[in-house]
Design a protein around this motif. Structure first.
Motif, PDB file in Angstrom:
ATOM      1  N   GLY A 125       0.816  -1.204   0.000  1.00 34.33           N
ATOM      2  CA  GLY A 125       0.000   0.000   0.000  1.00 34.33           C
ATOM      3  C   GLY A 125       0.853   1.259   0.000  1.00 34.33           C
ATOM      4  N   MET A 126       1.933   1.243   0.774  1.00 35.84           N
ATOM      5  CA  MET A 126       2.840   2.388   0.805  1.00 35.84           C
ATOM      6  C   MET A 126       3.521   2.601  -0.535  1.00 35.84           C
ATOM      7  N   MET A 160       9.844   9.279   1.762  1.00 37.48           N
ATOM      8  CA  MET A 160       9.034   8.067   1.710  1.00 37.48           C
ATOM      9  C   MET A 160       9.684   7.012   0.831  1.00 37.48           C
ATOM     10  N   LEU A 161      10.202   7.428  -0.309  1.00 31.49           N
ATOM     11  CA  LEU A 161      10.887   6.506  -1.209  1.00 31.49           C
ATOM     12  C   LEU A 161      12.128   5.932  -0.540  1.00 31.49           C
ATOM     13  N   GLY A 162      12.829   6.762   0.215  1.00 33.68           N
ATOM     14  CA  GLY A 162      14.028   6.303   0.914  1.00 33.68           C
ATOM     15  C   GLY A 162      13.708   5.274   1.982  1.00 33.68           C
ATOM     16  N   VAL A 163      12.635   5.493   2.720  1.00 34.70           N
ATOM     17  CA  VAL A 163      12.247   4.548   3.779  1.00 34.70           C
ATOM     18  C   VAL A 163      11.927   3.186   3.189  1.00 34.70           C
ATOM     19  N   ILE A 164      11.161   3.176   2.101  1.00 39.32           N
ATOM     20  CA  ILE A 164      10.806   1.899   1.472  1.00 39.32           C
ATOM     21  C   ILE A 164      12.049   1.202   0.925  1.00 39.32           C
ATOM     22  N   SER A 165      12.955   1.970   0.344  1.00 41.52           N
ATOM     23  CA  SER A 165      14.184   1.386  -0.202  1.00 41.52           C
ATOM     24  C   SER A 165      15.002   0.733   0.901  1.00 41.52           C
ATOM     25  N   LEU A 243      -0.964  13.122  -0.253  1.00 42.04           N
ATOM     26  CA  LEU A 243      -0.101  13.642   0.810  1.00 42.04           C
ATOM     27  C   LEU A 243      -0.775  13.503   2.173  1.00 42.04           C
ATOM     28  N   VAL A 244      -2.089  13.740   2.210  1.00 41.45           N
ATOM     29  CA  VAL A 244      -2.833  13.560   3.456  1.00 41.45           C
ATOM     30  C   VAL A 244      -2.734  12.112   3.917  1.00 41.45           C
ATOM     31  N   THR A 245      -2.945  11.183   2.988  1.00 39.54           N
ATOM     32  CA  THR A 245      -2.847   9.759   3.305  1.00 39.54           C
ATOM     33  C   THR A 245      -1.446   9.393   3.778  1.00 39.54           C
ATOM     34  N   LEU A 246      -0.450   9.989   3.143  1.00 34.23           N
ATOM     35  CA  LEU A 246       0.940   9.720   3.493  1.00 34.23           C
ATOM     36  C   LEU A 246       1.220  10.100   4.936  1.00 34.23           C
ATOM     37  N   PHE A 247       0.787  11.279   5.341  1.00 36.34           N
ATOM     38  CA  PHE A 247       1.021  11.722   6.713  1.00 36.34           C
ATOM     39  C   PHE A 247       0.186  10.937   7.717  1.00 36.34           C
ATOM     40  N   MET A 248      -0.975  10.466   7.286  1.00 33.45           N
ATOM     41  CA  MET A 248      -1.831   9.688   8.185  1.00 33.45           C
ATOM     42  C   MET A 248      -1.273   8.303   8.470  1.00 33.45           C
ATOM     43  N   THR A 249      -0.325   7.846   7.637  1.00 35.14           N
ATOM     44  CA  THR A 249       0.292   6.542   7.902  1.00 35.14           C
ATOM     45  C   THR A 249       1.213   6.595   9.113  1.00 35.14           C
ATOM     46  N   ILE A 250       1.591   7.804   9.543  1.00 36.25           N
ATOM     47  CA  ILE A 250       2.423   7.949  10.738  1.00 36.25           C
ATOM     48  C   ILE A 250       1.518   7.794  11.967  1.00 36.25           C
ATOM     49  N   VAL A 259      -3.948  15.306  12.428  1.00 36.45           N
ATOM     50  CA  VAL A 259      -2.958  15.246  11.351  1.00 36.45           C
ATOM     51  C   VAL A 259      -3.643  15.444  10.007  1.00 36.45           C
ATOM     52  N   ARG A 260      -4.740  14.720   9.788  1.00 36.99           N
ATOM     53  CA  ARG A 260      -5.481  14.842   8.524  1.00 36.99           C
ATOM     54  C   ARG A 260      -5.957  16.280   8.317  1.00 36.99           C
ATOM     55  N   GLU A 261      -6.521  16.883   9.353  1.00 36.88           N
ATOM     56  CA  GLU A 261      -7.048  18.242   9.238  1.00 36.88           C
ATOM     57  C   GLU A 261      -5.921  19.239   8.967  1.00 36.88           C
TER      58      GLU A 261
END
Length: 314
Positions: A125-126, A160-165, A243-250, A259-261
């Motif tokens: 998903g990420m 985000m790309l770095g973390v997955i790598s 981007l909202v979804t990305l930050f909500m994964t934290i 965070v979403r708001e």
């Protein structure tokens, strides 16, 4: 004790962020927008998220099959929906992923395989989210005013790309660390992740399914914006929602509240959307996610899943 401290921290962060946003927003305007919401559009957005849940189940089932875990689509859907309920509806440190793992283990899975099956579902998903963010970043970059906002988006996407790598090469850590259980788990996650995501037969399919899942979230937000009568152009929602979804994964707040708001108000603000409009849209989206999670609570209360997942190891 640590779990209680974590819950209190998340609660305080959510309340603190929401308070900060409300102080800088015309709350009366936000309330008026919410009162005028067209219920038909809310129900339509709810239908979109139901489809999203069905697609996410297909993705998770494919991940489980990588570990030779086979079950019916309906049973996997039940476990996923129960996990969604615990993620969204309860201020718990247990989390929906732990609940999903619990049911998998009750069905005959080992703790290791269940954990990897859930983590790799999250990882796919990420990866789909990163692909979507990277593909929309040029669109957002050209529309943002100010170098700080522009480079902030680039840094988030690159980070985000770095973390997955890094996740994919964790098993190259020194083998002398393997006596720690958590390190062995990271080794397994990296190895199985490469096997799954770089496979010709499954990797691309999982990425496509993940992108579809995130696109359905974007469509749901577009529908909600129409229901609020905001008139936000679809391109703005397309580039901000990932981007909202990305930050909500934290996992630093209760079900993403605050965070979403914050991300929604700031992101849409750069695109000319008024804070009270962005806040109303974010609150409505949060309520929508809560509504889609409620059936999972009903399944949990009424269902018996003690013999749900069969295991077939070749």
């Amino acid at each position: 004790m640590k779990k209680k401290i974590l819950i209190i921290f998340k609660l305080c962060l959510s309340v603190g962020l929401l308070t900060l946003i409300l102080k800088n927003t015309d709350i009366s305007g936000t309330i008026q927008l919410l009162k005028n919401t067209n219920l038909k559009f809310f129900l339509l957005a709810l239908a979109v998220l139901i489809i999203q849940t069905l697609v996410a189940t297909i993705r998770w089932r494919r991940v489980l099959e990588h570990f030779n875990f086979y079950s019916t689509y309906v049973k996997i859907l039940r476990y996923l929906w129960i996990g969604l309920f615990f993620n969204q509806a309860l201020p718990s440190s247990i989390g929906g992923d732990a609940i999903r793992g619990y049911y998998l283990c009750r069905g005959g899975s080992s703790v290791r395989s269940a954990s990897l099956g859930i983590l790799l579902d999250r990882l796919s998903g990420m990866m789909g989210l990163v692909v979507l963010v990277l593909s929309t970043t040029p669109l957002l970059f050209n529309r943002l005013e100010g170098s700080i906002a522009q480079w902030g988006v680039v840094l988030v996407a690159a980070g985000m790309l770095g973390v997955i790598s890094v996740i994919f090469i964790l098993d190259f850590l020194p083998q002398k660390l393997s006596h720690w259980r958590i390190i062995r788990g990271l080794y397994a996650l990296a190895f199985e992740g490469r096997q799954l995501m770089f496979s010709k037969s499954s990797g691309s399919k999982l990425i496509i399914l993940s992108i579809i899942v995130h696109l359905l979230s974007i469509i749901a937000v577009m529908v909600l914006a129409e229901g609020l009568g905001l008139g936000i152009e679809w391109l703005g929602i397309l580039v901000v929602v990932p981007l909202v979804t990305l930050f909500m994964t934290i996992p630093i707040s209760i079900a993403g509240w605050g965070v979403r708001e914050g991300v929604m108000v700031v992101g849409l603000g750069y695109l000319g959307v008024m804070p009270e409009e962005a806040l109303a849209l974010s609150i409505l989206y949060g309520l929508l996610m809560l509504a889609i999670a409620l059936p999972g609570g009903l399944i949990w209360l009424l269902g018996d899943h003690s013999s749900g997942l069969e295991t077939n190891v070749e």
